[in-house]
Write a protein that holds these residues in place. Structure first.
Motif, short mmCIF file in Angstrom:
data_model
loop_
_atom_site.label_atom_id
_atom_site.label_comp_id
_atom_site.label_asym_id
_atom_site.label_seq_id
_atom_site.Cartn_x
_atom_site.Cartn_y
_atom_site.Cartn_z
N ILE A 140 9.46 -0.38 -8.85
CA ILE A 140 8.50 -0.30 -9.96
C ILE A 140 7.57 0.90 -9.77
O ILE A 140 7.29 1.65 -10.72
CB ILE A 140 7.70 -1.60 -10.08
CG1 ILE A 140 8.62 -2.74 -10.55
CG2 ILE A 140 6.53 -1.44 -11.05
CD1 ILE A 140 7.97 -4.10 -10.50
N GLN A 141 7.08 1.08 -8.56
CA GLN A 141 6.17 2.20 -8.28
C GLN A 141 6.86 3.54 -8.53
O GLN A 141 6.28 4.46 -9.11
CB GLN A 141 5.68 2.10 -6.83
CG GLN A 141 4.60 3.11 -6.47
CD GLN A 141 5.16 4.36 -5.84
OE1 GLN A 141 6.27 4.36 -5.32
NE2 GLN A 141 4.41 5.44 -5.91
N CYS A 174 4.14 -11.30 -12.30
CA CYS A 174 3.78 -9.92 -12.62
C CYS A 174 3.60 -9.11 -11.34
O CYS A 174 3.46 -9.65 -10.25
CB CYS A 174 2.47 -9.86 -13.43
SG CYS A 174 2.49 -10.78 -14.97
N VAL A 175 3.61 -7.80 -11.52
CA VAL A 175 3.20 -6.87 -10.47
C VAL A 175 2.03 -6.06 -11.03
O VAL A 175 2.13 -5.51 -12.12
CB VAL A 175 4.35 -5.94 -10.06
CG1 VAL A 175 3.86 -4.91 -9.05
CG2 VAL A 175 5.50 -6.74 -9.47
N TYR A 176 0.93 -6.04 -10.30
CA TYR A 176 -0.27 -5.31 -10.72
C TYR A 176 -0.42 -4.07 -9.85
O TYR A 176 -0.26 -4.14 -8.62
CB TYR A 176 -1.51 -6.18 -10.58
CG TYR A 176 -1.45 -7.47 -11.37
CD1 TYR A 176 -1.96 -7.54 -12.67
CD2 TYR A 176 -0.90 -8.62 -10.82
CE1 TYR A 176 -1.91 -8.71 -13.40
CE2 TYR A 176 -0.84 -9.80 -11.54
CZ TYR A 176 -1.35 -9.85 -12.82
OH TYR A 176 -1.29 -11.02 -13.54
N SER A 177 -0.72 -2.95 -10.48
CA SER A 177 -0.82 -1.68 -9.76
C SER A 177 -2.15 -1.00 -10.10
O SER A 177 -2.55 -0.97 -11.26
CB SER A 177 0.35 -0.78 -10.14
OG SER A 177 0.19 0.51 -9.60
N GLU A 227 -2.58 3.87 -3.47
CA GLU A 227 -2.16 3.00 -4.57
C GLU A 227 -1.83 1.63 -4.01
O GLU A 227 -1.22 1.52 -2.94
CB GLU A 227 -0.94 3.57 -5.30
CG GLU A 227 -0.50 2.72 -6.48
CD GLU A 227 0.70 3.28 -7.22
OE1 GLU A 227 1.06 2.73 -8.28
OE2 GLU A 227 1.29 4.27 -6.73
N VAL A 228 -2.25 0.58 -4.70
CA VAL A 228 -2.01 -0.78 -4.25
C VAL A 228 -1.20 -1.52 -5.32
O VAL A 228 -1.51 -1.44 -6.51
CB VAL A 228 -3.33 -1.53 -3.99
CG1 VAL A 228 -3.07 -3.00 -3.66
CG2 VAL A 228 -4.09 -0.87 -2.84
N LEU A 229 -0.16 -2.21 -4.88
CA LEU A 229 0.61 -3.07 -5.76
C LEU A 229 0.42 -4.51 -5.29
O LEU A 229 0.70 -4.83 -4.13
CB LEU A 229 2.09 -2.72 -5.74
CG LEU A 229 2.52 -1.49 -6.54
CD1 LEU A 229 2.21 -0.20 -5.77
CD2 LEU A 229 3.99 -1.53 -6.86
N VAL A 230 -0.11 -5.35 -6.18
CA VAL A 230 -0.31 -6.77 -5.87
C VAL A 230 0.86 -7.54 -6.48
O VAL A 230 1.12 -7.45 -7.68
CB VAL A 230 -1.65 -7.28 -6.44
CG1 VAL A 230 -1.84 -8.75 -6.13
CG2 VAL A 230 -2.81 -6.47 -5.87
N VAL A 240 0.85 -1.18 0.00
CA VAL A 240 0.00 0.00 0.00
C VAL A 240 0.89 1.23 0.00
O VAL A 240 1.76 1.39 0.87
CB VAL A 240 -0.92 0.01 1.24
CG1 VAL A 240 -1.72 1.31 1.29
CG2 VAL A 240 -1.85 -1.19 1.21
N VAL A 241 0.70 2.10 -0.98
CA VAL A 241 1.55 3.28 -1.14
C VAL A 241 0.76 4.51 -0.73
O VAL A 241 -0.28 4.82 -1.32
CB VAL A 241 2.05 3.41 -2.59
CG1 VAL A 241 2.95 4.63 -2.73
CG2 VAL A 241 2.78 2.15 -3.02
N LEU A 242 1.27 5.22 0.28
CA LEU A 242 0.64 6.44 0.77
C LEU A 242 1.52 7.63 0.43
O LEU A 242 2.73 7.60 0.68
CB LEU A 242 0.46 6.38 2.29
CG LEU A 242 -0.31 5.18 2.86
CD1 LEU A 242 -0.23 5.20 4.37
CD2 LEU A 242 -1.75 5.22 2.40
#
Length: 239
Positions: free
Chosen positions: A223-224, A65-68, A57-60, A12-14
């Motif tokens: 990546i973010q 893969c990485v899903y954003s 923003e959420v990165l799974v 979780v990106v704050l």
């Protein structure tokens, strides 16, 4: 979203401000077609209180893969502490072999191990290189960055497949990982206009590295940052 799984790691990106972001760890506890329940995010092993209505923003993190995606907090549970997030219709998918690579100057420290292989010609012809080899490290600057690796300046030329340790200082955190040398060669491509005279004069070699055994959460942080940098460049009409 077909890629969601129970107990899957998420980040979780704050955004605290325009420069500083905080990357928190969590995992998926439940989900349906329109929402997802995640455990209360942790930052440096401490719980983070995110209010209902907050946009995040959420990165799974998946094995391939990485899903954003961007979402908002639509509810909270007390037992166990957790958050309900809305699921958007669109998301970004990055395959590990197709990481976004962007030009970005980030401070980095290269730690040389005792078994590190360096071209002998480099040591005999370069006083700085000899000092680096004796001290065991040097500070440098990245040329470009991706979720798969990094390209750096340096005073020494490495043998391909050499494993070195790197400290990469991102705006939101410091990442320490090993990296493998893909190639290392004299600088004949980077213009002096793109870097300071000191950087250009001292660092004669360019080395491309791929991250080796990097933590998934650290990779997703890189990546973010690359996504954010790419968006900034597009807004300025550079890419």
């Amino acid at each position: 979203m077909e890629f969601l799984k129970l107990n899957q790691k998420v980040q979780v990106v704050l955004e605290e401000n325009e420069i500083i972001t905080k990357s928190c760890l969590s995992q998926i506890m439940d989900y349906d077609s329109s929402s997802m329940l995640i455990a209360e995010p942790q930052y440096r092993s401490q719980p983070v209180d995110i209010p209902v209505g907050a946009v995040i923003e959420v990165l799974v993190i998946d094995s391939k893969c990485v899903y954003s995606f961007n979402t908002s907090v639509i509810g909270k549970q007390k037992a166990p502490p957790s958050l309900w997030l809305s699921l958007p219709e669109t998301y970004r998918r990055v395959q590990r072999r197709e990481y976004v690579r962007v030009n970005m100057k980030l401070p980095a420290v290269i730690n040389l191990k005792a078994e590190t292989e360096i071209e002998s010609d480099c040591l005999t012809a370069n006083i700085l290189a000899e000092k680096v080899y004796q001290d065991g490290y040097y500070s440098t600057t990245s040329i470009d960055v991706s979720g798969g690796g990094i390209k750096i300046f340096g005073p020494v030329q490495f043998q391909p497949d050499t494993i070195i340790s790197i400290i990469l200082r991102l705006p939101m955190k410091e990442i320490i990982t090993n990296a493998k040398v893909v190639r290392s060669e004299l600088n004949t491509k980077i213009s002096e206009k793109e870097f300071s005279p000191d950087e250009f004069a001292r660092f004669n070699y360019i080395t491309a590295l791929c991250f080796h055994e990097i933590e998934d959460t650290d990779r997703s942080t890189v990546i973010q940052l690359c996504f954010k940098r790419q968006l900034e460049l597009r807004q300025r009409g550079i890419v």
